[in-house]
Design a protein around this motif. Structure first.
Motif, short mmCIF file in Angstrom:
data_model
loop_
_atom_site.label_atom_id
_atom_site.label_comp_id
_atom_site.label_asym_id
_atom_site.label_seq_id
_atom_site.Cartn_x
_atom_site.Cartn_y
_atom_site.Cartn_z
N ASP A 30 0.80 -1.22 0.00
CA ASP A 30 0.00 0.00 0.00
C ASP A 30 0.84 1.27 0.00
OD1 ASP A 30 0.93 0.15 2.61
OD2 ASP A 30 -1.01 -0.28 3.55
N ALA A 75 1.10 3.00 -5.72
CA ALA A 75 -0.16 3.22 -6.43
C ALA A 75 -0.06 2.60 -7.82
CB ALA A 75 -0.48 4.70 -6.53
N THR A 84 -0.92 10.91 -10.48
CA THR A 84 -0.17 11.46 -9.35
C THR A 84 -0.96 12.54 -8.63
OG1 THR A 84 1.92 10.98 -10.49
CG2 THR A 84 2.01 12.55 -8.67
N ARG A 107 1.31 8.64 -4.18
CA ARG A 107 2.27 7.55 -3.97
C ARG A 107 3.02 7.21 -5.26
NH1 ARG A 107 -1.60 3.00 -1.73
NH2 ARG A 107 -2.92 3.95 -3.35
N ARG A 126 -15.10 8.35 -8.71
CA ARG A 126 -15.73 7.95 -7.46
C ARG A 126 -17.15 7.43 -7.65
NH1 ARG A 126 -14.01 12.85 -3.25
NH2 ARG A 126 -11.73 12.54 -3.41
N GLN A 135 -4.11 12.61 -8.30
CA GLN A 135 -5.14 11.91 -7.53
C GLN A 135 -4.56 11.15 -6.35
OE1 GLN A 135 -8.89 9.80 -9.18
NE2 GLN A 135 -7.31 8.25 -9.22
N ASP A 136 -3.35 10.60 -6.52
CA ASP A 136 -2.73 9.78 -5.48
C ASP A 136 -1.22 9.98 -5.58
OD1 ASP A 136 -1.63 7.73 -3.92
OD2 ASP A 136 -3.27 6.36 -4.36
#
Length: 388
Positions: free
Chosen positions: A112, A115, A216, A221, A133, A218-219
């Protein structure tokens, strides 16, 4: 380092399961915008089989919606996405199709700390930040449980090849051949950094960069990506994404070739706007030629990657000891704590005990072609031509 010991021969089995792909299930083309979708049809002269006219019409009606949602995302998030810096260099899992890239990707995403692009994000790379979503939850039933060519799980939230994101964005890629399998294979130049035309190279760079920026944004990691065609793009990827890590996975060619042929046939049947009743020498030639293009400058391109950012594994070793091989990757690439990832990885590996991979036996006539035209690969990765 190149492997020096011969791998165990591929299992001699001839059963290969092709999962049905329902008529209502979404195809790769479902997320394309108007220009990309109708441009693909136009390049192939709209030579669509009558049985697929309805499918073509449905996606033709969906394309304007994708275009509208893309413009809406750009209105709300476009500037932020384009200004997003990819601070954590991506990890690219590379290797020929059917060499184990999907399996290795599934293993690594158990961490985790990393990503990855999902199937939904690759289907609609131009508006997933806006719609991700809601739509995957509402329309999850539109994807089958398993991929058409093997027993790997499918679904909107499953990890996916970023190359399919390039398809949806209209970037140059050979994957358009699946839409029109009776036509000449397009964009073969995109299988090698040194064959790219300047126009195709820039179009591909812009599409891939935007996609990774959106992921990136959005997330934040580190991204772990897998796409077999990237195998021939090492030099470009290292230039576009400084500090990128690469994990190359190899597999015995006698296992790759028949599995690849089965895969293209399954994808053509599931995804195509045309049908093929027979697969003759031209399919064998496509597989042989695409492999040759991807690997012709492999070691020369690898020189553009720092040694500490490069790792090689073999499918046979990953299958025998998945946890140990992933740990080796972490150590060689100096990734975040492997011990943090170990529990989830071990749990996933335990869940695979009932998984049964497809196995196909290579045709003797094709074996001779492999021995000749893929001799470099056999030698480079330590495989024996005595394996039958």
């Amino acid at each position: 380092m190149p492997a020096t010991t011969a791998a165990a021969p591929p299992a001699k089995q001839t059963t290969a399961k092709t999962n049905s792909y329902p008529f209502w299930a979404l195809r790769f083309w479902a997320g394309m915008r108007t220009r990309a979708y109708f441009g693909m049809l136009s390049r192939n002269g709209y030579r669509i089989h009558p049985a697929r006219w309805a499918m073509a019409a449905i996606y033709g009606q969906m394309a304007p919606w994708n275009s509208g949602l893309a413009r809406l995302q750009d209105w709300f998030y476009g500037e932020q996405i384009r200004q997003t810096e990819i601070k954590r260099s991506p990890i690219f899992i590379i290797g020929h199709w059917r060499s184990g890239t999907t399996h290795l990707h599934e293993l690594m995403i158990r961490d985790d700390q990393l990503a990855y692009p999902t199937t939904y994000e690759c289907f609609v790379p131009h508006h997933f930040v806006l719609t991700g979503r809601v739509i995957p939850k509402l329309f999850a039933f539109l994807l089958p449980r398993k991929r058409p060519m093997d027993n790997m799980a499918a679904g909107f939230q499953r990890p996916q090849e970023d190359e399919f994101g390039m398809v949806s964005m209209g970037a140059p890629t050979t994957y358009y051949r699946t839409a029109f399998p009776n036509e000449p294979v397009p964009y073969m130049d995109t299988l090698n950094s040194r064959d790219f035309s300047p126009e195709d190279c820039e179009a591909f760079r812009q599409a891939l960069t935007y996609f990774l920026q959106a992921l990136t944004y959005q997330d934040g990691r580190r991204l772990v990506l897998k796409s077999p065609p990237h195998t021939g793009r090492i030099e470009l990827l290292a230039k576009w994404f400084p500090g990128a890590r690469f994990v190359h996975i190899s597999r015995h060619p006698y296992a790759i070739f028949p599995s690849m042929k089965h895969t293209w046939q399954a994808l053509d049947a599931a995804q195509g706007f045309q049908f093929r009743s027979e697969y003759g020498d031209e399919m064998d030639e496509f597989i042989l030629e695409s492999h040759a293009r991807m690997y012709k400058d492999f070691d020369a391109q690898r020189e553009h990657v720092a040694p500490e950012n490069w790792c090689e594994v073999r499918y046979e070793d990953v299958a025998a000891d998945p946890v140990g091989q992933v740990q080796q990757i972490y150590e060689q690439l100096n990734l975040a704590s492997f011990e943090h990832a170990r529990p989830a990885l071990e749990e996933y590996v335990a869940s695979l005990r009932e998984y049964k991979p497809n196995r196909l036996e290579v045709d003797p006539a094709v074996k001779e072609k492999i021995d000749s035209r893929w001799a470099w690969y056999l030698d480079r990765f330590g495989y024996s031509t005595d394996d039958v």
